[in-house]
Design a protein around this motif. Sequence first.
Motif, PDB file in Angstrom:
ATOM      1  N   ARG A  47       0.839  -1.203   0.000  1.00  0.00           N
ATOM      2  CA  ARG A  47       0.000   0.000   0.000  1.00  0.00           C
ATOM      3  C   ARG A  47       0.875   1.255   0.000  1.00  0.00           C
ATOM      4  NH1 ARG A  47      -4.683  -0.882   4.427  1.00  0.00           N
ATOM      5  NH2 ARG A  47      -5.488   1.023   3.405  1.00  0.00           N
ATOM      6  N   THR A  48       1.980   1.179   0.708  1.00  0.00           N
ATOM      7  CA  THR A  48       2.904   2.323   0.706  1.00  0.00           C
ATOM      8  C   THR A  48       3.538   2.503  -0.671  1.00  0.00           C
ATOM      9  OG1 THR A  48       3.387   1.937   3.037  1.00  0.00           O
ATOM     10  CG2 THR A  48       4.926   3.324   1.817  1.00  0.00           C
ATOM     11  N   LEU A  49       3.953   1.391  -1.314  1.00  0.00           N
ATOM     12  CA  LEU A  49       4.544   1.466  -2.654  1.00  0.00           C
ATOM     13  C   LEU A  49       3.536   1.990  -3.674  1.00  0.00           C
ATOM     14  CD1 LEU A  49       6.807   0.871  -4.684  1.00  0.00           C
ATOM     15  CD2 LEU A  49       6.012  -1.509  -4.757  1.00  0.00           C
ATOM     16  N   LEU A  50       2.279   1.558  -3.568  1.00  0.00           N
ATOM     17  CA  LEU A  50       1.249   2.035  -4.492  1.00  0.00           C
ATOM     18  C   LEU A  50       1.008   3.525  -4.316  1.00  0.00           C
ATOM     19  CD1 LEU A  50      -0.941   1.314  -6.600  1.00  0.00           C
ATOM     20  CD2 LEU A  50      -2.488   0.873  -4.688  1.00  0.00           C
ATOM     21  N   GLN A  51       1.052   4.014  -3.103  1.00  0.00           N
ATOM     22  CA  GLN A  51       0.861   5.434  -2.855  1.00  0.00           C
ATOM     23  C   GLN A  51       2.002   6.256  -3.457  1.00  0.00           C
ATOM     24  OE1 GLN A  51       0.390   6.304   1.288  1.00  0.00           O
ATOM     25  NE2 GLN A  51      -0.011   8.492   0.969  1.00  0.00           N
ATOM     26  N   GLN A  52       3.207   5.744  -3.381  1.00  0.00           N
ATOM     27  CA  GLN A  52       4.351   6.443  -3.965  1.00  0.00           C
ATOM     28  C   GLN A  52       4.254   6.478  -5.495  1.00  0.00           C
ATOM     29  OE1 GLN A  52       7.933   4.569  -2.507  1.00  0.00           O
ATOM     30  NE2 GLN A  52       7.584   5.253  -0.363  1.00  0.00           N
TER      31      GLN A  52
END
Length: 606
Positions: A47-52
């Motif tokens: 989820r953090t990678l997708l947000q970036q």
Amino acid sequence: MDAFRDSILQRGPIEGFALKTVQDFIQPQRQTKLAQDENQMLENMLRTLLQQLVASAAQSGEQIMQYGQLIDDNKNINGQIPRLLDVVLYLCEKEHVEGGMIFQLLEDLTEMSTMKNCKDVFGYIESKQDILGKQELFARGKLVMLRTCNQLLRRLSKANDVVFCGRILMFLAHFFPLSERSAVNIKGVFNTSNETKYEKDPPKGISVDFNFYKTFWSLQEYFCNPASLTTASTKWQKFSSSLAVVLNTFDAQPLSEEEGEANSLEEEAATFNIKYLTSSKLMGLELKDSSFRRHILLQCLILFDYLRAPGKNDKDLPSETMKEELKSSEDRVKKLLEITPPKGKEFLRAVEHILEREKNWVWWKRDGCPPFEKQPIEEKSPNAGQKRRRPRWRLGNKELSQLWRWAEQNPKALTDSQRVKAPDIADYWKPLAEDMDPSAGIEDAYHHKNNRVYCWKGLRFAARQDLEGFSRFTDLGIEGVVPVELLPPEVRSKYQAKPNEKAKRAKKDETKGGSLEEETKGGSLASGEGTLAGGSTSEAEGEAGRGESEAMESDAIADTPTPEEQQRLGGSDTDNGQEAGQIEDTEREEGGLMETDLNHPPMPIS
């Protein structure tokens, strides 16, 4: 995170590096299926990678589904975000990670995207519909997907994004089974919040039939909530009068084929809006629009079909007068649809076919929306035809074993007051007494006297509770056992109690004993023995004896059985007669001696 960022940039099939990337991230374990805490750690990282990635796409000004496009070996162009979603979807499908992870990423992606980008995201969801709909994934993420689609529908405009809203609804219809109760509106609640606002005061400087304008748009209040027409008769009268005004206007202003083809919006479906403008200035132009007329007339048919829908309660059904008005109004509406160009007859046939099929769905909802999926037929094993071994019961058979398990303490159950007891003899014979009534007209096939089990039980009860009635069975049959007070008056005399043979014989014996006493008294008077007082007493007793003898003889003659009764009694009476004769001789001798001793007392000793 860097390992996943590098993996989505790799070329080649996902199967070659997806699992290895997860195992490198979760060190030092080398498992093919992650534990719960490891799944949560991996989900947070993704989820953090997708947000970036979404933030990088927004800074570059590119669409998020096309950001960082790569060309693989098959010359397919994929962005970094679709590539990441493909990797997670593969891991979920192979059950390497938790199945709801892909649905959570899709929800986050739609929340972070604009409406323009959401169309591309939803296009990706539609392309993976078959994989997302598999049972192992659907069970984990159906609620998340439903929440994602509902959030999209709230953000979209019902007037400007009609096509996109339709795509979402069609996806939900295919993604969820038909029997899904969250989408069938079991109670049939109407969307009363969908109000149609129109002008309440006439405009200035414009010549418009404002009364017709208000009457026309007031019909939308009833189309929005058809159930209100059945609760109050005044609303139905107002609606029918308003509808008659609108239909009369349509009749007075028919459309030609040229006007229908020129004003038809069927070819301009892309610019079509679900709601029409309600300005009074546009009333004249809208009446010349064939599509506008069809929508109003179609709303009328849908409302009529609802009012006559099957499965409604009696209180919700229309009255007889209301049914007649519905029929006449429906005929007028269908006639107007048929003459409305273009292709009015074809359009009317299609509408009638759809409404007829709609009845099936109404019945389905009324029955509680049973599932359409049928269970597969179980294949019979090769040994299915063989005889099964009979089960063994603890107490010999099933009934006894079940009886023993009825109570925890069976001795108490046997003495329980609630147990079934033998009925009273009068209550038991009531059905047979009712059948014996000639006015009842009971056929022999249904008569209780022909029920062997009933008669057998009745005889057992009579033997214990009513010996007098039980003794009448030999002479009168099963109907004679019934207590006399239960019988109808016209039948009671036939089964009245009669003196038995033993009583008759006792009366005969008394008669014969009286005649012997008279003869003895006469002999003593002739011999001159005894006193005068004794002689007068003997004469009185002799006269009384003769009177009693005559009365007993008359009673004996009256009680003599008829030939029919003698025939029914049969041979048993013969044996009894022989025994009775022997008893008579003995009693006669004893009676004579006793009477002689009484009439001749012993002489006193001087």
